[in-house]
Design an enzyme around this catalytic site. Structure first.
Site, mmCIF file in Angstrom:
data_model
loop_
_atom_site.group_PDB
_atom_site.id
_atom_site.type_symbol
_atom_site.label_atom_id
_atom_site.label_comp_id
_atom_site.label_asym_id
_atom_site.label_seq_id
_atom_site.Cartn_x
_atom_site.Cartn_y
_atom_site.Cartn_z
ATOM 1 N N ASP A 155 -3.799 1.472 9.814
ATOM 2 C CA ASP A 155 -4.984 2.332 9.941
ATOM 3 C C ASP A 155 -5.497 2.336 11.366
ATOM 4 O O ASP A 155 -6.139 3.281 11.804
ATOM 5 C CB ASP A 155 -6.075 1.861 8.982
ATOM 6 C CG ASP A 155 -5.689 2.201 7.557
ATOM 7 O OD1 ASP A 155 -4.931 1.416 6.954
ATOM 8 O OD2 ASP A 155 -6.073 3.275 7.086
ATOM 9 N N CYS B 280 0.837 -1.204 0.000
ATOM 10 C CA CYS B 280 0.000 0.000 0.000
ATOM 11 C C CYS B 280 0.878 1.262 0.000
ATOM 12 O O CYS B 280 2.028 1.234 -0.476
ATOM 13 C CB CYS B 280 -0.971 -0.016 1.173
ATOM 14 S SG CYS B 280 -2.365 1.124 0.964
HETATM 15 C C1 RUB Z 1 -4.166 3.170 3.292
HETATM 16 C C2 RUB Z 1 -3.402 2.238 4.161
HETATM 17 C C3 RUB Z 1 -2.120 2.764 4.778
HETATM 18 C C4 RUB Z 1 -2.442 3.334 6.167
HETATM 19 C C5 RUB Z 1 -1.259 4.096 6.764
HETATM 20 O O1 RUB Z 1 -5.421 2.644 2.907
HETATM 21 O O2 RUB Z 1 -3.800 1.134 4.443
HETATM 22 O O3 RUB Z 1 -1.192 1.726 4.934
HETATM 23 O O4 RUB Z 1 -3.544 4.216 6.089
HETATM 24 O O5 RUB Z 1 -0.994 5.267 6.012
HETATM 25 P P1 RUB Z 1 -6.373 3.506 1.923
HETATM 26 P P2 RUB Z 1 -0.255 6.540 6.698
HETATM 27 O O6 RUB Z 1 -5.600 3.772 0.668
HETATM 28 O O7 RUB Z 1 -7.562 2.612 1.703
HETATM 29 O O8 RUB Z 1 -6.751 4.774 2.658
HETATM 30 O O9 RUB Z 1 1.024 5.999 7.254
HETATM 31 O O10 RUB Z 1 -0.037 7.511 5.565
HETATM 32 O O11 RUB Z 1 -1.159 7.064 7.752
#
Ligand code: RUB
Length: 316
Positions: free
Chosen positions: A199, A130
């Site tokens: 998340d 991701c």
């Molecule tokens: C995004 C996702 C990321 C976390 C952490 O999912 O799973 O790994 O949100 O991101 P989506 P960060 O694309 O469905 O929002 O470290 O930027 O908070």
């Protein structure tokens, strides 16, 4: 639709829902900014009406996506700032707490990056899934420490957030190999660390992150590659201390397959969960701005930060 909620908040809520704004940290920051704009644009002269407008805006933002706990944590932080008795005072309170929140988020990410970077050695290859800005903070800090880091990036179907990751790591000077999700196990032998974001982190140390994270972690454990989760404390889920579970978002099947192709296949049931749960036994370290923790002891930090639990952001 709640008429008290201003157009800018509705626009931001819409962008979170459609994933133009996405990723747990970005969602939290956008939500804090949205509440700030509701406060600055409010024309009411009644303090109670002002507070109720802010709560309505918070509720609309909260309902956009259910899994990233950074969203309610951000809303709660900003709404708790409201302590004045006049509209002008309340407006200043919200502006101040939203600005504080965004500054803290940026600082937390920088501090977390240093901790994560210390776990990476010169010449390491990471595999990531991701797109996570908390992960970027670790890699960026390691690069700034003069370490050579390479990355194997999973493309992350169906929304292909791996492409954003590949581009950003390339811009940091990190050589990137992009693979399809199902090739992860094959390349884990070449990997020194699996590094993913979160998340939400539950009280038992479970990590909720993009669908596919748990399979990656199980495979990484089998191959002996350590699994590091970069997650600032904004990702800790206070409700899980009192037995609540984390809601896993189910997204539209159109993200996977269009209706016409679906009909050609005889209309099978399609499921599109956006996140999954990685049990703590598959996680080696959770890296936060407060240091690194084994997943089983993250609850100690949660108690310190949240007490024994919290209510809905607008119920206080
Ligand atoms: C995004 C996702 C990321 C976390 C952490 O999912 O799973 O790994 O949100 O991101 P989506 P960060 O694309 O469905 O929002 O470290 O930027 O908070």
């Amino acid at each position: 639709m709640d008429e008290r909620v201003h157009a800018e908040v509705r626009r931001i809520a819409d962008e979170i829902g459609t994933m133009e704004i996405r990723g747990a940290a970005a969602i939290a920051e956008a939500a804090a900014r949205a509440l700030r704009s509701q406060a600055t644009d409010s024309e009411t002269t009644d303090p109670e009406a002002f507070k109720s407008e802010l709560r309505a805006a918070a509720r609309m933002l909260y309902e956009t996506r259910p899994t990233a706990v950074s969203l309610p944590n951000a809303l709660r932080y900003v709404l708790r700032g409201m302590s004045s008795t006049t509209v002008e005072g309340l407006r200043q309170d919200v502006v101040q707490s939203a600005d504080d929140f965004c500054a803290r988020l940026e600082r937390a990410q920088a501090d977390l990056g240093q901790v994560g970077a210390n776990r990476l050695r010169d010449g390491d290859t990471i595999m990531t899934h991701c797109h996570s800005t908390d992960v970027f903070a670790c890699v960026e800090a390691a690069v700034e420490q003069g370490k050579h880091i390479e990355a194997i990036v999973k493309e992350t179907r169906p929304r292909l957030q791996g492409h954003i990751t590949a581009e950003a790591l390339h811009e940091m000077g990190v050589p990137v190999t992009l693979i399809v999700d199902s090739a992860a196990r094959r390349y884990l032998n070449d990997v020194d660390h699996v590094l993913v974001g979160a998340d939400a982190i539950a009280a038992d140390g479970s990590v909720i992150n993009k669908i596919g994270t748990s399979g990656l972690a199980v495979n990484a454990r089998d191959r002996g590659a350590p699994i590091m989760v970069a997650a600032q404390t904004l990702k800790l889920h206070p409700g899980t201390m009192t037995g609540h579970t984390v809601d896993i978002e189910m997204r539209d099947t159109e993200e996977i397959i269009d209706d016409e192709t679906l009909a050609e296949l005889g209309n099978p049931t399609v499921k599109n969960p956006a996140f999954d749960v990685t049990p703590p036994r598959y996680v080696d370290a959770i890296v936060t701005e407060r240091g690194q923790f084994p997943p089983e002891s993250i609850v100690i930090l949660m108690r310190e930060l949240f007490g024994e639990g919290t209510t809905e952001p607008w119920a206080e």
